[in-house]
Design a protein around this motif. Structure first.
Motif, short mmCIF file in Angstrom:
data_model
loop_
_atom_site.label_atom_id
_atom_site.label_comp_id
_atom_site.label_asym_id
_atom_site.label_seq_id
_atom_site.Cartn_x
_atom_site.Cartn_y
_atom_site.Cartn_z
N ALA A 40 20.53 107.97 107.73
CA ALA A 40 19.29 108.76 107.70
C ALA A 40 18.71 109.79 106.22
N ALA A 41 19.68 109.96 106.00
CA ALA A 41 19.74 111.27 104.37
C ALA A 41 19.18 110.51 103.68
N HIS A 42 20.12 108.46 103.67
CA HIS A 42 20.37 107.91 102.71
C HIS A 42 21.10 108.70 101.03
N ILE A 43 21.77 109.38 101.46
CA ILE A 43 22.19 110.48 100.39
C ILE A 43 22.45 109.35 99.04
N SER A 44 23.40 108.99 99.39
CA SER A 44 23.44 107.60 98.34
C SER A 44 24.11 106.09 99.21
N GLN A 45 24.06 105.35 98.15
CA GLN A 45 25.26 103.73 98.86
C GLN A 45 26.13 104.00 99.44
N LYS A 46 27.24 105.11 98.36
CA LYS A 46 29.04 104.98 99.00
C LYS A 46 28.84 105.42 99.99
N ALA A 47 27.59 107.23 100.53
CA ALA A 47 27.93 107.47 101.30
C ALA A 47 27.04 106.90 103.03
N THR A 48 26.48 105.71 102.52
CA THR A 48 26.00 105.10 103.77
C THR A 48 27.24 103.92 103.91
N GLY A 49 27.96 103.95 102.45
CA GLY A 49 29.74 102.98 103.06
C GLY A 49 30.25 103.76 104.26
N ILE A 50 30.45 104.72 103.87
CA ILE A 50 31.34 105.58 104.38
C ILE A 50 30.94 106.32 105.70
N ALA A 51 29.25 106.14 105.67
CA ALA A 51 28.92 106.14 107.36
C ALA A 51 28.70 105.41 108.50
N PHE A 52 28.94 103.73 107.67
CA PHE A 52 29.29 103.33 108.54
C PHE A 52 30.77 102.81 108.89
N GLY A 65 30.82 95.38 114.94
CA GLY A 65 30.75 94.03 113.69
C GLY A 65 29.58 94.42 113.33
N ILE A 66 28.60 94.73 113.64
CA ILE A 66 27.37 95.93 112.94
C ILE A 66 27.74 96.41 112.00
N ASN A 67 28.78 97.29 112.55
CA ASN A 67 28.92 98.83 111.87
C ASN A 67 29.54 97.98 110.27
N LEU A 68 30.38 96.71 111.06
CA LEU A 68 31.90 96.19 109.66
C LEU A 68 30.71 95.35 108.79
N LEU A 69 29.55 95.07 109.29
CA LEU A 69 28.99 94.20 108.04
C LEU A 69 28.66 95.29 107.06
N GLY A 70 28.08 96.74 107.97
CA GLY A 70 27.58 97.88 106.74
C GLY A 70 28.26 97.89 106.14
N VAL A 71 29.64 98.16 106.23
CA VAL A 71 30.66 98.80 105.55
C VAL A 71 30.86 97.67 104.48
N TYR A 72 31.39 96.15 104.72
CA TYR A 72 30.96 95.28 103.92
C TYR A 72 30.03 95.56 102.72
N ARG A 73 28.01 95.43 103.08
CA ARG A 73 27.62 95.27 102.08
C ARG A 73 27.71 97.22 101.88
N TYR A 74 27.89 97.76 101.89
CA TYR A 74 27.71 99.25 100.82
C TYR A 74 28.98 99.29 100.40
N LEU A 75 29.93 98.93 100.74
CA LEU A 75 31.51 99.20 100.04
C LEU A 75 32.36 98.34 99.63
N ILE A 76 31.59 97.40 100.04
CA ILE A 76 32.90 95.83 99.59
C ILE A 76 32.00 94.64 98.32
N ARG A 77 31.19 94.44 98.73
CA ARG A 77 30.53 93.51 98.76
C ARG A 77 29.97 93.95 96.69
N SER A 78 30.17 93.50 96.42
CA SER A 78 29.73 93.05 95.07
C SER A 78 28.07 93.91 94.89
N LYS A 79 28.36 94.45 93.49
CA LYS A 79 25.95 94.89 93.22
C LYS A 79 25.61 93.13 93.10
N PRO A 80 25.01 92.63 93.36
CA PRO A 80 23.83 91.44 92.24
C PRO A 80 23.63 91.80 90.97
N ALA A 81 23.89 90.58 89.94
CA ALA A 81 24.45 90.89 88.75
C ALA A 81 22.19 91.55 88.28
#
Length: 80
Positions: free
Chosen positions: A21-33, A64-80
């Motif tokens: 909810a605080a939306h601090i950063s993409q990395k913080a959101t990934g860690i939250a997931f 499963g949803i949380n693992l998707l969040g981990v993938y989206r915010y920590l694993i997937r590379s940023k789009p070009a």
């Protein structure tokens, strides 16, 4: 032990939700997931021990949803 699992899951859920909810950063959101994933696994364990099928199914899906969040915010590379 049952009580410890319940309270740890509760605290982790609150911490993860607050961080997202605080939306601090993409990395913080990934860690939250990651934290959400741990909490939902704890809820699955708690639900299994308590024979609570509704809580069990809900948190299996949330894992499963949380693992998707981990993938989206920590694993997937940023789009070009």
């Amino acid at each position: 032990m049952h009580n410890v699992i319940q309270w740890l899951a509760t605290i982790l859920t609150i911490v993860a939700a607050s961080t997202i909810a605080a939306h601090i950063s993409q990395k913080a959101t990934g860690i939250a997931f990651v934290i959400f994933t741990v909490s939902s696994v704890l809820w699955v364990i708690f639900a299994a021990l308590d024979n609570d099928n509704g809580l069990l199914v809900t948190n299996l899906v949330l894992t499963g949803i949380n693992l998707l969040g981990v993938y989206r915010y920590l694993i997937r590379s940023k789009p070009a």
